[in-house]
Structures are given as C-alpha cells and as structure tokens.
Scaffold this active site. Structure first.
Site, short mmCIF file in Angstrom:
data_model
loop_
_atom_site.label_atom_id
_atom_site.label_comp_id
_atom_site.label_asym_id
_atom_site.label_seq_id
_atom_site.Cartn_x
_atom_site.Cartn_y
_atom_site.Cartn_z
N SER A 78 -3.00 -7.83 2.69
CA SER A 78 -3.11 -7.77 4.15
C SER A 78 -3.49 -9.13 4.73
O SER A 78 -3.03 -9.51 5.80
CB SER A 78 -4.17 -6.73 4.55
OG SER A 78 -3.83 -5.48 4.03
N HIS A 124 0.84 -1.20 0.00
CA HIS A 124 0.00 0.00 0.00
C HIS A 124 0.88 1.26 0.00
O HIS A 124 0.62 2.21 -0.73
CB HIS A 124 -0.88 0.05 1.26
CG HIS A 124 -1.98 -0.97 1.33
ND1 HIS A 124 -2.10 -1.85 2.38
CD2 HIS A 124 -3.03 -1.23 0.51
CE1 HIS A 124 -3.17 -2.60 2.20
NE2 HIS A 124 -3.75 -2.26 1.08
N LYS A 132 -15.72 -7.29 5.41
CA LYS A 132 -14.41 -7.95 5.51
C LYS A 132 -14.07 -8.34 6.95
O LYS A 132 -13.04 -8.97 7.18
CB LYS A 132 -13.32 -7.03 4.95
CG LYS A 132 -13.22 -7.06 3.44
CD LYS A 132 -11.83 -6.62 3.00
CE LYS A 132 -11.63 -6.77 1.50
NZ LYS A 132 -10.32 -6.25 1.08
N ARG A 183 -2.17 -5.48 -8.76
CA ARG A 183 -1.04 -6.38 -8.51
C ARG A 183 -0.90 -7.44 -9.57
O ARG A 183 0.15 -7.69 -10.10
CB ARG A 183 -1.20 -7.07 -7.15
CG ARG A 183 -0.96 -6.16 -6.00
CD ARG A 183 -1.55 -6.68 -4.75
NE ARG A 183 -3.00 -6.65 -4.82
CZ ARG A 183 -3.81 -6.90 -3.82
NH1 ARG A 183 -3.31 -7.25 -2.67
NH2 ARG A 183 -5.11 -6.84 -3.97
P1 ADP Z 1 -10.10 -3.09 -0.53
O1 ADP Z 1 -10.88 -3.84 0.49
O2 ADP Z 1 -10.73 -1.80 -0.97
O3 ADP Z 1 -9.57 -3.90 -1.69
P2 ADP Z 1 -7.38 -3.11 0.45
O4 ADP Z 1 -6.85 -2.43 1.66
O5 ADP Z 1 -7.31 -4.59 0.40
O6 ADP Z 1 -8.85 -2.57 0.32
O7 ADP Z 1 -6.67 -2.53 -0.84
C1 ADP Z 1 -6.76 -1.17 -1.19
C2 ADP Z 1 -6.10 -0.99 -2.55
O8 ADP Z 1 -4.72 -1.26 -2.45
C3 ADP Z 1 -6.62 -1.91 -3.65
O9 ADP Z 1 -6.63 -1.20 -4.86
C4 ADP Z 1 -5.61 -3.01 -3.70
O10 ADP Z 1 -5.54 -3.60 -4.97
C5 ADP Z 1 -4.35 -2.23 -3.39
N1 ADP Z 1 -3.30 -3.07 -2.84
C6 ADP Z 1 -3.37 -3.91 -1.78
N2 ADP Z 1 -2.18 -4.52 -1.57
C7 ADP Z 1 -1.35 -4.04 -2.52
C8 ADP Z 1 0.01 -4.31 -2.89
N3 ADP Z 1 0.75 -5.21 -2.24
N4 ADP Z 1 0.51 -3.64 -3.92
C9 ADP Z 1 -0.24 -2.76 -4.61
N5 ADP Z 1 -1.52 -2.48 -4.36
C10 ADP Z 1 -2.07 -3.11 -3.33
#
Ligand code: ADP
Length: 166
Positions: free
Chosen positions: A128, A17, A41, A90
């Site tokens: 995560s 992130h 979630k 990703r």
């Molecule tokens: P959501 O529940 O909205 O998907 P997340 O916290 O899981 O929330 O992810 C928020 C954003 O960050 C999403 O666009 C996700 O694809 C991106 N994201 C999560 N992990 C990574 C990572 N390792 N690298 C790049 N983008 C990521």
C-alpha cells in the site's frame, strides 16, 4: 465450518490483498477481512474509509465479510470463533516479522493456526505504501488498485493539494 480471519491495515486495499482474499475464500467456509485501527502506521484513509473500500472490493465474494477490530488480534479471533489467521507472504523481507508474529500468536492462542498464502507473482512487489507514493507523485495506479480505491485515492490526494493528474 472453518472460519479464517485476514487482518491488516488495508491503507488502502490493493490487488495484492484481493488476490490473497480470493485464495482464502476458496480454502475456507467463511473469511473475515478484519481492518485494524493501527495508529502507529498513521493511515492515510480513516478506518471507516478503509472498511468501505474493502467492502466494495470483495462484494462479489459470497463467503467474505468485512469487519474492524480494536483489540489484540488473537482476542478478536477467539471472539469470532475463528480457526485460522491468514497473512500474505510476498518476499523474504516479510518473513522475519511474520515468523515472530505467528509464534507470539501461537503462544497466546495455541489453537489458532496462522496460514501464509503467496499472491500471484505480479503482486509480490506490491504494498500500500508504494502505491500511495506513486499516486502522490502523479503515476498511474489503476493496475495496482481495485477501481473504487483508485477514485477515492485521487480525491484524497486532491484534497491535500497533490492531485494525481497535476
Ligand atoms: P499490516 O499492517 O498488518 O501488515 P497490511 O495491510 O500492510 O497490514 O497487510 C496485511 C497483510 O496482507 C499482510 O500479511 C501482508 O503481508 C499482506 N499483503 C500486503 N500486500 C500484499 C501483496 N501485494 N500480496 C500479498 N500479500 C500482501
């Protein structure tokens, strides 16, 4: 003055992130990392904890702010007068859901543009959920998480009787 919103659950924020936040901060004048409630979630961290961890992680980036939101993302983005929604991409597995969401958001708010950013290769496998699972089973997570997150995750798992060093 271009404002971008980077929405997500951030349960918790990872180095993946953070990689996206840094890229966005170079492209836009103002970046708002917007933590969503997302009860579907069933997050491990409370909304306040998730927000605080993001704040601690981005504190050295001057054009980055942190907020929480409860409403529809496009309504929130309009309220904040944002031009852009940032999402991370990703792998192909992210694509279908993200494509659908971007098109629905475009239908709801035609002036709002969704921009996808790719993290450095070393973060493409990271999410995560997998980090929490590794920590729960006693693995090292320091390389995946910003330092303040590592500490709170350890405490949290210990309080559940599943310490990372047991
Ligand atoms: P959501 O529940 O909205 O998907 P997340 O916290 O899981 O929330 O992810 C928020 C954003 O960050 C999403 O666009 C996700 O694809 C991106 N994201 C999560 N992990 C990574 C990572 N390792 N690298 C790049 N983008 C990521």
């Amino acid at each position: 003055m271009k404002t971008a919103i980077y929405p997500g659950t951030f349960d918790p924020i990872t180095r993946g992130h953070l990689d996206i936040v840094k890229r966005a901060a170079q492209l836009f004048d103002r970046v708002i990392v917007a933590v969503s409630t997302n009860p579907q979630k069933d997050p491990l961290f409370s909304l306040e904890e998730r927000k605080r961890l993001v704040e601690q992680t981005v504190q050295e980036l001057p054009n980055v702010e942190v907020d929480v939101f409860y409403e529809l993302l496009v309504s929130y983005a309009q309220r904040k007068k944002a031009d852009v929604i940032i999402r991370g991409l990703r792998a192909v597995s992210d694509f279908e859901y993200e494509f659908q969401m971007a098109l629905v958001n475009r239908k709801l708010a035609p002036d709002l543009v969704t921009v996808y950013l790719m993290p450095g290769e070393k973060y493409t496998y990271l999410n995560s959920t997998i980090v929490k699972e590794v920590a729960r089973l006693g693995g090292q997570v320091d390389c995946f998480l910003p330092p303040p997150v590592v500490e709170l995750l350890k405490q949290k798992l210990k309080s559940f009787g599943k310490g990372t060093d047991s």
